[in-house]
Scaffold this motif. Structure first.
Motif, PDB file in Angstrom:
ATOM      1  N   GLY B  74       0.776  -1.252  -0.042  1.00 56.94           N
ATOM      2  CA  GLY B  74       0.044   0.109   0.103  1.00 56.94           C
ATOM      3  C   GLY B  74       0.724   1.233   0.057  1.00 56.94           C
ATOM      4  N   LYS B  75       1.949   1.292   0.833  1.00 57.95           N
ATOM      5  CA  LYS B  75       2.827   2.407   0.917  1.00 57.95           C
ATOM      6  C   LYS B  75       3.438   2.569  -0.383  1.00 57.95           C
ATOM      7  CE  LYS B  75       2.560   3.745   5.345  1.00 57.95           C
ATOM      8  NZ  LYS B  75       2.147   2.755   6.476  1.00 57.95           N
ATOM      9  N   ARG B  77       2.548   1.659  -3.141  1.00 59.81           N
ATOM     10  CA  ARG B  77       1.968   2.014  -4.480  1.00 59.81           C
ATOM     11  C   ARG B  77       1.829   3.716  -4.282  1.00 59.81           C
ATOM     12  NH1 ARG B  77      -0.890  -3.669  -4.563  1.00 59.81           N
ATOM     13  NH2 ARG B  77       0.674  -4.611  -5.614  1.00 59.81           N
ATOM     14  N   ALA B  78       1.715   4.086  -3.228  1.00 61.95           N
ATOM     15  CA  ALA B  78       1.598   5.552  -3.035  1.00 61.95           C
ATOM     16  C   ALA B  78       2.657   6.293  -3.447  1.00 61.95           C
ATOM     17  CB  ALA B  78       1.123   6.011  -1.395  1.00 61.95           C
ATOM     18  N   PHE B 102      -8.710   9.427  -8.428  1.00 57.33           N
ATOM     19  CA  PHE B 102      -8.696   8.133  -8.172  1.00 57.33           C
ATOM     20  C   PHE B 102      -7.790   7.827  -6.740  1.00 57.33           C
ATOM     21  CE2 PHE B 102      -7.412   3.804  -7.592  1.00 57.33           C
ATOM     22  CZ  PHE B 102      -8.551   3.306  -7.618  1.00 57.33           C
ATOM     23  N   ILE B 105      -8.298   9.907  -3.448  1.00 55.46           N
ATOM     24  CA  ILE B 105      -9.472   9.439  -2.988  1.00 55.46           C
ATOM     25  C   ILE B 105      -9.213   8.024  -2.266  1.00 55.46           C
ATOM     26  CG2 ILE B 105     -11.891   8.635  -3.246  1.00 55.46           C
ATOM     27  CD1 ILE B 105     -12.285  10.732  -5.143  1.00 55.46           C
ATOM     28  N   TYR B 106      -8.715   7.003  -3.075  1.00 60.41           N
ATOM     29  CA  TYR B 106      -8.346   5.987  -2.432  1.00 60.41           C
ATOM     30  C   TYR B 106      -7.564   6.013  -0.988  1.00 60.41           C
ATOM     31  CZ  TYR B 106      -7.455   1.044  -2.135  1.00 60.41           C
ATOM     32  OH  TYR B 106      -7.286  -0.232  -1.706  1.00 60.41           O
ATOM     33  N   GLN B 107      -6.776   6.925  -1.101  1.00 62.50           N
ATOM     34  CA  GLN B 107      -5.684   7.167   0.080  1.00 62.50           C
ATOM     35  C   GLN B 107      -6.571   7.619   1.178  1.00 62.50           C
ATOM     36  OE1 GLN B 107      -2.061   9.327  -0.875  1.00 62.50           O
ATOM     37  NE2 GLN B 107      -1.450   7.790  -2.453  1.00 62.50           N
ATOM     38  N   GLY B 108      -7.745   8.300   0.762  1.00 58.31           N
ATOM     39  CA  GLY B 108      -8.524   8.660   1.945  1.00 58.31           C
ATOM     40  C   GLY B 108      -8.444  10.231   2.242  1.00 58.31           C
ATOM     41  N   LEU B 109      -7.999  10.870   1.231  1.00 63.45           N
ATOM     42  CA  LEU B 109      -7.716  12.228   1.375  1.00 63.45           C
ATOM     43  C   LEU B 109      -9.296  13.061   1.524  1.00 63.45           C
ATOM     44  CD1 LEU B 109      -4.805  13.056  -0.977  1.00 63.45           C
ATOM     45  CD2 LEU B 109      -4.691  12.702   1.493  1.00 63.45           C
ATOM     46  N   PRO B 110      -9.205  14.016   2.287  1.00 67.80           N
ATOM     47  CA  PRO B 110     -10.521  14.655   2.593  1.00 67.80           C
ATOM     48  C   PRO B 110     -10.841  15.696   1.223  1.00 67.80           C
ATOM     49  CG  PRO B 110      -8.964  15.763   3.794  1.00 67.80           C
ATOM     50  CD  PRO B 110      -8.183  14.505   3.234  1.00 67.80           C
ATOM     51  N   MET B 154      -0.988  11.729  -6.791  1.00 66.55           N
ATOM     52  CA  MET B 154      -0.711  10.817  -5.350  1.00 66.55           C
ATOM     53  C   MET B 154       0.495  11.357  -5.000  1.00 66.55           C
ATOM     54  SD  MET B 154      -1.536   6.986  -6.557  1.00 66.55           S
ATOM     55  CE  MET B 154      -0.060   6.737  -7.471  1.00 66.55           C
TER      56      MET B 154
END
Ligand code: ADP
Ligand code: MG
Lengths: 326, 236, 266
Positions: B74-75, B77-78, B102, B105-110, B154
């Protein structure tokens, strides 16, 4: 635990062995009739573009069924595709495309049986498409050219195609006395009411992209196909029939049991015959256990003999090759 | 400071048995710009797919200081922005905005931060006016830039591009090159475009048949015509 | 385009490979029908049918292990039939107290469950042998021989031609999505996005796949027209079956009928 099989990702494809021969054959006949009629209709609606369009889109549906999204706890949602196929190319082409998809899955990948293929085509192709068409077309009529008709219609069409197919699977299993109605029907219906939401959301996502990029493909005038009204009524009838039959069957499993018994002709023939002519099972042997043992011995001998013969002929072939090279 | 990319003795065979990587080792420093060249089938794409754990071969891979293992994917890929050869594979949303959003949003940013990231990424690739356009209708060159924006949003540490100029017309190619030139970020780019390699990448790695056969300053390797010819390349 | 390893066809020169695809298709269907018609609990017949299947697997030179491994993959559906061990009426075998309930396993229930599992298991074995020893073009010929309409066969053919291309496309879409599915270093953020959003993204991927397929089909259509296609699907006449194929066909059908008759006598 009894629910586990109904949770597997593709519980829709019935393998061979689970449906009684009569149920399989009736559904085969029915599917064949519908396919024949669809072929005729598609000829009129799509003309000579039909083969490449349906062939490639069927391949895309097959591939699209691999696209997944994570739901929770290691489970994921998939697309079945009957509704989106119906929306894109109309019901007759959709029936043919789903037939091809389900056919290749059975024939090549053993996803679903061959004798059960008629039933699988019936569930995912015929009634999945007919009810999708009924729902989508009705909502588009109400919505006119407004875009919410596309999305609401698409969502509900996708949802109902899954639920109706699942109910049909449960009913067929119950009619074949493979799974009791009062377990199979609520289990399949309950779980697929949720899976259907996934199908509906994916379908909305697909429609959103197509609506943005190629709205011409979703014009509502494209939906008025020849013979569409009959299918619209058919979709309504199927939805109603399943809506009435399923709760009835699951609350009165005896009724279904009675129907099922009427068609177990070989099974009913079995008892009396066994009593009348037990000696003829294998001449001279009146005991089923002995017959079973004999069959085991006989079967083993055949297999063993063939294995030996194959091994021998292979060896001979190899020796022949060796000799030739020397 | 860690290396950006560290690969030691990487081997990989595809499920059909084809051995695509045969002991590849490669180190890339932060902010280095490296070109990966070699004939079709050399294993460039295969190597690249190991850098964010899409493929998992035998050997060691560390990216942005993290070993490429399941817990870190996960880390990683970011931190790795991977741009695939065919931009259509990367653009699957109704609008350009949705596609570029995409990753964030996937990372959960506001929401507000997502919006800022998208606008910034589109500004970098000079496509700010395309926010509400439909990706499907763009030209190949435009799609390519949007595809780059989808990973820039990203905020990656490393940018990896697979054959970025393939299929572009001269103008689109030129503007893409300008874009890459101005990006100040670690970059690993596979390409057949030797002119671009000479212009933009100080370091060049040549792959053939699953191995790295040369690795050095682009100027030197480009001068060695025998080497280039031996591996199906041409001096620009 | 490398996903051909999905294709289960394994070329070979065994007697089963050499048998005409039409005969194979018909016999596979006949075998599965026989298994379906065999009554519950007719164990000797199941054993002989299983011996038949194993024989074919040996003759096909695919390896019995290969077929059995693949057949096991198709098995989970068997659990759908599990409830019958409790619900079929008949002599009780075991009582299982589960919490406040008492579940009773009955003998006819167990018989029925095992029979269903066996039928399913041997049927799928034959389907595997068919798919593994017959190339798809041969299967298309077989479909024509059993009177599947030409148009439908043509759709099957085209679908197969593009199946792997599109599966590859779907895999690449998923790969591109996965590459951007990253976790931020900020501990306050939870990766993954909302469920509805994830579903919509998957839908967008499906939509883009369908759209590209439709546009591709336009190009294919034009290429077909350029080579003289006029909407009419033509096909070469079917080759004749050899004497050996006929003999195999009737012999096996006869054997299956004999098995079925003995099953009816039980
Ligand atoms: N999915 C796959 N399955 C099997 N072989 C593959 C697959 N993808 C690539 N290959 C093979 O691996 C080798 C390296 O491929 P690739 O990394 O795509 O090369 P490049 O990007 O340098 O052109 C080639 O021989 C190719 O045919
Ligand atoms: Mg490549």
């Amino acid at each position: 635990m009894l629910l586990a099989p109904f949770l597997s990702p593709q519980p829709m494809h019935i393998p061979d062995g689970f449906l009684s021969p009569l149920v399989s054959i009736i559904l085969w006949v029915f599917s064949i009739l519908v396919i024949a009629y669809s072929l005729k209709r598609v000829n009129e609606d799509l003309g000579e573009r039909q083969v490449p369009l349906m062939g490639v889109l069927a391949a895309a549906i097959f591939a699209g069924q691999m696209l997944n999204f994570t739901v929770a706890g290691g489970t994921s949602g998939h697309l079945m595709g009957a509704a989106i196929a119906t929306i894109l190319l109309g019901p007759w082409a959709a029936i043919l495309m789903m037939t091809t998809v389900v056919g290749v899955q059975a024939l090549i990948f053993q996803d679903g049986g061959l004798l059960a293929l008629g039933a699988n085509i019936f569930n995912m192709g015929v009634i999945g498409v007919a009810t999708s068409y009924f729902v989508y077309r009705s909502i588009r009529r109400i919505a006119g050219e407004k875009s919410w008709g596309v999305f609401l219609g698409g969502f509900l069409a996708a949802w109902i195609s899954i639920v109706v197919a699942a109910l049909a699977v449960a009913l067929q299993l119950a009619l074949s006395r493979t799974s009791p109605a009062n377990i199979a029907i609520p289990a399949m219906a309950g779980i697929h009411a949720l899976i259907g939401v996934g199908e509906g959301l994916i379908t909305i996502g697909a429609l959103a992209l197509i609506y943005a990029a190629r709205p011409d493909l979703l014009r509502s005038s494209k939906q008025g196909v020849t013979g569409g009204n009959a299918l619209w009524v058919g979709g309504l009838a199927i939805a109603l029939a399943l809506a009435i039959a399923s709760p009835l069957a699951s609350s009165h499993p005896d009724g279904l049991e009675w129907v099922a018994e009427q068609q177990g002709f070989l099974n009913t023939a079995r008892g009396p015959l066994y009593q009348i002519i037990p000696d003829y099972v294998f001449p001279g042997i009146s005991n089923q256990v002995a017959a079973t043992i004999l069959a085991g011995v006989f079967g083993t001998l055949i297999v063993f003999g063939v294995a030996l013969a194959v091994a021998y002929s292979r060896r001979k072939r190899r020796l022949g090759e060796v000799r030739q090279t020397q | 400071m860690h290396h950006s990319i560290e690969i030691e003795q990487l081997y990989y065979s595809y499920p059909d048995g084809h051995q695509a990587l045969r002991g590849v080792s490669l180190h890339v420093e932060p902010c280095e710009k490296v070109a990966l060249v070699g004939p079709n089938g050399a294993g460039k794409s295969t190597l690249i797919l190991h850098l964010n754990g899409i493929l998992n071969g035998r050997g060691q891979v560390r990216v942005a200081g993290l070993p490429v293992v399941k817990e870190n994917l996960g880390k990683i890929r970011a931190r790795v922005g991977m741009v695939f050869q065919n931009p259509d594979d990367q653009l699957f949303s109704p609008t350009v905005y949705d596609d570029v959003a995409f990753g964030p949003i996937y990372q959960g940013l506001p929401q507000e931060e997502v919006r800022q990231r998208v606008e910034k990424a589109l500004a970098v690739v000079n496509m700010s006016d395309y926010l509400q356009r439909v990706s499907h209708h763009l030209s190949v060159g435009e799609k390519k830039r949007i595809a780059i924006a989808t990973v820039l949003s990203m905020d990656p540490e490393i940018l990896i591009l697979d054959e970025p100029t393939a299929g572009l017309d001269p103008r689109a190619r030129r503007s893409l090159m300008k874009l890459l030139e101005n990006l100040d970020i670690t970059m690993l780019v596979s390409s057949h475009d030797m002119l671009m390699v000479r212009e933009l990448f100080p370091r060049m790695v040549i792959m053939d048949d699953g191995c790295i056969v040369a690795d050095g300053p682009t100027q030197e390797l480009m001068a060695d015509e025998a080497l280039l010819n031996a591996h199906g390349l041409e001096k620009p | 385009m490398h996903v051909h390893f999905l294709d289960p066809y394994r070329p070979g020169s065994s007697p089963i490979h050499q048998l005409d695809a039409r005969v194979k298709l018909i016999l596979t269907l006949a075998y599965i029908l026989t298994a379906a018609l065999t009554p519950i609990g007719a164990w000797p017949v199941y054993i002989l049918l299983l011996a038949w299947a194993v024989t074919i697997e040996i003759l096909s030179e695919l390896g019995v292990g290969f077929v059995l491994r693949r057949a096991a993959l198709a098995l989970p559906f068997v659990l759908a039939a599990l409830p019958v061990i409790f619900t079929a009426p008949g002599a009780a075998l075991i009582h299982l107290p589960i919490g406040p309930w008492m579940l009773t396993i009955t003998l006819p229930g167990v018989e029925r469950f095992i029979s269903i599992a066996l039928k399913s298991w041997i049927s799928v074995q034959m389907a595997i042998v068919l798919a593994a020893t017959t190339s798809f073009p041969d299967l298309l010929t077989a479909m024509r021989a059993i009177k599947v309409p030409r148009l439908l066969v043509a759709i099957f053919g085209l679908m197969w031609r593009y199946l792997f291309v599109l599966v590859d496309e779907a895999l690449r879409l998923m790969r591109a999505r996965l590459s951007r599915s990253g976790e931020s270093d900020r501990p306050d953020l939870k990766a993954g996005g909302a469920l509805i959003w994830r579903a919509k993204v998957a839908g967008g991927m499906a939509g883009s796949l369908f759209l590209r397929a439709i546009e591709r089909s336009d190009r294919i259509y034009m290429a077909m027209v350029a080579r003289g296609y006029d909407g009419e699907v033509r096909a070469a006449p079917l080759p004749r079956l050899s004497r050996r194929d006929w003999l195999t066909l009737w012999l096996c059908l006869g054997l299956l009928l004999a098995l079925l008759t003995s099953a009816a006598l039980f």
